[in-house]
Design an enzyme around this catalytic site. Structure first.
Site, PDB file in Angstrom:
ATOM      1  N   LYS A 116       0.859  -1.189   0.000  1.00 46.37           N
ATOM      2  CA  LYS A 116       0.000   0.000   0.000  1.00 46.37           C
ATOM      3  C   LYS A 116       0.887   1.227   0.000  1.00 46.37           C
ATOM      4  CE  LYS A 116      -4.461   0.790   0.063  1.00 46.37           C
ATOM      5  NZ  LYS A 116      -5.505  -0.089  -0.499  1.00 46.37           N
TER       6      LYS A 116
HETATM    7  P1  NAD Z   1     -13.178   7.190  -2.966  1.00 44.04           P
HETATM    8  O1  NAD Z   1     -12.218   8.230  -2.599  1.00 44.04           O
HETATM    9  O2  NAD Z   1     -13.572   7.041  -4.401  1.00 44.04           O
HETATM   10  O3  NAD Z   1     -14.526   7.328  -2.103  1.00 44.04           O
HETATM   11  C1  NAD Z   1     -14.570   7.419  -0.709  1.00 44.04           C
HETATM   12  C2  NAD Z   1     -15.928   7.957  -0.317  1.00 44.04           C
HETATM   13  O4  NAD Z   1     -16.096   7.925   1.088  1.00 44.04           O
HETATM   14  C3  NAD Z   1     -16.173   9.408  -0.738  1.00 44.04           C
HETATM   15  O5  NAD Z   1     -17.495   9.523  -1.237  1.00 44.04           O
HETATM   16  C4  NAD Z   1     -16.041  10.186   0.591  1.00 44.04           C
HETATM   17  O6  NAD Z   1     -16.778  11.403   0.577  1.00 44.04           O
HETATM   18  C5  NAD Z   1     -16.651   9.157   1.517  1.00 44.04           C
HETATM   19  N1  NAD Z   1     -16.389   9.333   2.941  1.00 44.04           N
HETATM   20  C6  NAD Z   1     -15.241   9.651   3.590  1.00 44.04           C
HETATM   21  N2  NAD Z   1     -15.461   9.686   4.914  1.00 44.04           N
HETATM   22  C7  NAD Z   1     -16.772   9.382   5.117  1.00 44.04           C
HETATM   23  C8  NAD Z   1     -17.613   9.231   6.265  1.00 44.04           C
HETATM   24  N3  NAD Z   1     -17.136   9.380   7.489  1.00 44.04           N
HETATM   25  N4  NAD Z   1     -18.908   8.900   6.066  1.00 44.04           N
HETATM   26  C9  NAD Z   1     -19.394   8.721   4.849  1.00 44.04           C
HETATM   27  N5  NAD Z   1     -18.649   8.833   3.724  1.00 44.04           N
HETATM   28  C10 NAD Z   1     -17.360   9.154   3.864  1.00 44.04           C
HETATM   29  O7  NAD Z   1     -12.565   5.808  -2.428  1.00 44.04           O
HETATM   30  P2  NAD Z   1     -12.900   4.321  -2.897  1.00 44.04           P
HETATM   31  O8  NAD Z   1     -11.888   3.911  -3.895  1.00 44.04           O
HETATM   32  O9  NAD Z   1     -14.348   4.206  -3.194  1.00 44.04           O
HETATM   33  O10 NAD Z   1     -12.557   3.536  -1.556  1.00 44.04           O
HETATM   34  C11 NAD Z   1     -13.476   3.402  -0.481  1.00 44.04           C
HETATM   35  C12 NAD Z   1     -13.044   2.248   0.399  1.00 44.04           C
HETATM   36  O11 NAD Z   1     -12.959   1.058  -0.382  1.00 44.04           O
HETATM   37  C13 NAD Z   1     -11.666   2.395   1.049  1.00 44.04           C
HETATM   38  O12 NAD Z   1     -11.668   1.740   2.293  1.00 44.04           O
HETATM   39  C14 NAD Z   1     -10.748   1.645   0.086  1.00 44.04           C
HETATM   40  O13 NAD Z   1      -9.546   1.224   0.691  1.00 44.04           O
HETATM   41  C15 NAD Z   1     -11.658   0.482  -0.263  1.00 44.04           C
HETATM   42  N6  NAD Z   1     -11.301  -0.207  -1.503  1.00 44.04           N
HETATM   43  C16 NAD Z   1     -11.234   0.461  -2.690  1.00 44.04           C
HETATM   44  C17 NAD Z   1     -10.919  -0.247  -3.843  1.00 44.04           C
HETATM   45  C18 NAD Z   1     -10.892   0.402  -5.206  1.00 44.04           C
HETATM   46  O14 NAD Z   1     -10.736  -0.320  -6.201  1.00 44.04           O
HETATM   47  N7  NAD Z   1     -11.076   1.706  -5.325  1.00 44.04           N
HETATM   48  C19 NAD Z   1     -10.636  -1.630  -3.773  1.00 44.04           C
HETATM   49  C20 NAD Z   1     -10.747  -2.265  -2.540  1.00 44.04           C
HETATM   50  C21 NAD Z   1     -11.085  -1.544  -1.417  1.00 44.04           C
END
Ligand code: NAD
Length: 426
Positions: A116
């Site tokens: 990461k």
């Molecule tokens: P992103 O930046 O696209 O979206 C994150 C979202 O969470 C945003 O809408 C933000 O406003 C919101 N957010 C932040 N704090 C918040 C809160 N307290 N309450 C409600 N909403 C809140 O990120 P993403 O890529 O969608 O990732 C989200 C999660 O999924 C993370 O934990 C990431 O590690 C995990 N993840 C992502 C991927 C990927 O392919 N993008 C893969 C596996 C896991």
């Protein structure tokens, strides 16, 4: 038998994210008699790189940023994992996220280790030029460790395909030729894979549907609350609607919205693109972050950040099924409470593994310069997720543990097998 049977007790609520992962690894290794050296190797990260680097800001002044790239384990293949831009991200959080990547790749049985990267910064207040300069300089600083055979970044919170394109270009300019396989989650025009943007959400929906079948729950018509409306949350919402589910609440960092009749997800997404938030969308009631997690619904899908479901709010979670789109959204203590209350939790290292699976497909396509159709990507993803889900469920039933412990057992066994086969160098 469902996951509620005999959850393993976790001793106390730890707040350091990496210590939480270590404790879970300790519990599982002891329970399934993992060889001591393998256990000790798994509870530490193989390599932690911290860099400090200057970036010219638009107003002419220079700011020094810190960046991390952590490789947790590379026994089963190159290190793989996302890059996070967030003001509060820490080295310990990055280490935890790297460890989850090792376990995730092993659960879905793809030949990767875990990594990461992170830069504590707020991408929302940086201009596009500042973001590009920051990304290119960070990429140059971590060139020591990344590469298509070594360590392959991808998007995570606060980063996107454009950020990956800048990393790919920076790396390629430094080595003197175009290297498609150095990052995944790239734009299609430079070797991205069809279906990658949707892959994490698609994986969440596949595992939710399989779980509903296992639980004898009606998936069509199921009500869903989603925390976080970024890549994972919004794509999951869109695909769940296609499956006939009703999305009754969504939230982002600014707050949540609720409509018991169901939200028009596409319109909410356009509204968020225009205004920067879901808050204020027409015909909805406002919801606080806490209210969303405690909403009366069938499925809760946390897709924001770590530790959102914790000891104080876990007893109030009403959803029957929790699909962990986010990494580490549930603290160990909350996990125990959910288990005791008969909730079916699809753990992060299984539920959100669709992203790394299609990243793997993207990497394979890039190395071969031979690209697949979207149908082919989705068909292969379905197959991998289906296998992994059933292997975890079967482990959970055989070992009489919840799905999270089953996923850890399956993953750690696979990693141990690989460590024993390779032996210790020299
Ligand atoms: P992103 O930046 O696209 O979206 C994150 C979202 O969470 C945003 O809408 C933000 O406003 C919101 N957010 C932040 N704090 C918040 C809160 N307290 N309450 C409600 N909403 C809140 O990120 P993403 O890529 O969608 O990732 C989200 C999660 O999924 C993370 O934990 C990431 O590690 C995990 N993840 C992502 C991927 C990927 O392919 N993008 C893969 C596996 C896991």
């Amino acid at each position: 038998m469902s996951q509620q049977t005999q959850p393993m007790d976790l001793i106390c609520e730890i707040t350091n994210p990496f210590e939480m992962v270590q404790q879970r690894i300790d519990d599982v290794c002891e329970r399934i008699n993992i060889c001591e050296v393998c256990h000790l190797r798994l509870r530490e990260c193989k390599r932690e790189l911290t860099v400090h680097f200057p970036v010219k800001m638009d107003d002419g002044h220079v700011k020094v940023f810190t960046g991390y790239r952590v490789e947790h384990n590379t026994t089963r293949g190159p290190a793989k994992g996302g890059l996070r831009y967030h003001p509060d991200v820490t080295l310990d959080e990055t280490k935890a996220l790297a460890a989850w990547m090792t376990l995730k790749a092993a659960v879905v049985n793809i030949p990767y280790g875990g990594a990461k990267g992170a830069v504590p910064c707020d991408p929302k207040v940086l201009s596009r030029d500042e973001l590009e300069r920051l990304t290119r300089r960070y990429a140059s600083e971590i060139m020591l460790v990344i590469g298509p055979e070594r360590d392959i970044p991808a998007p995570d919170v606060g980063t996107n395909p454009q950020v990956m394109a800048w990393i790919m270009d920076t790396y390629s300019m430094n080595v003197g030729y175009s290297v498609l396989g150095v990052v995944t989650g790239k734009p299609l025009s430079i070797g991205g894979s069809k279906g990658r943007f949707e892959a994490t959400g698609r994986g969440c929906v596949i595992t939710a549907k399989l779980s509903a079948k296992h639980l004898g729950m009606n998936f069509e018509g199921a009500t869903v609350a989603i925390q976080g409306f970024g890549n994972v949350g919004s794509v999951s919402a869109m695909l769940l609607v296609k499956e006939g589910c009703k999305i009754i609440a969504v939230s982002d960092s600014k707050g949540g919205i609720y409509n018991p009749k169901g939200l028009d997800v596409e319109k909410v997404l356009s509204y968020k693109k225009e205004t920067g938030s879901v808050v204020g969308f027409k015909d909805t009631e406002p919801l606080t972050h806490a209210e969303l997690l405690e909403l009366e619904c069938d499925i809760l899908l946390p897709a924001a950040l770590e530790d959102e479901i914790c000891a104080p709010n876990a007893p109030s979670v009403k959803a029957r099924m929790i699909v962990e789109g986010a990494n580490g959204p549930t603290t160990p203590e909350a996990d125990r409470i959910l288990c005791d209350n008969g909730k079916f939790v699809i753990p992060d290292i299984l539920a959100n593994a669709g992203g790394v699976v299609v990243s793997y497909f993207e990497w394979v396509q890039g190395l071969q310069s031979f690209f697949w159709s979207e149908d082919e990507v989705n068909r292969q993803l379905q197959m991998v997720m289906d296998n992994a889900f059933h292997e975890v469920l079967e482990t959970s039933q055989r070992e009489k543990v919840d799905m999270r412990n089953a996923a850890y057992m399956l993953a750690i066994k696979r990693i141990e097998e690989a460590m024993l086969a390779r032996g210790i160098f020299p």
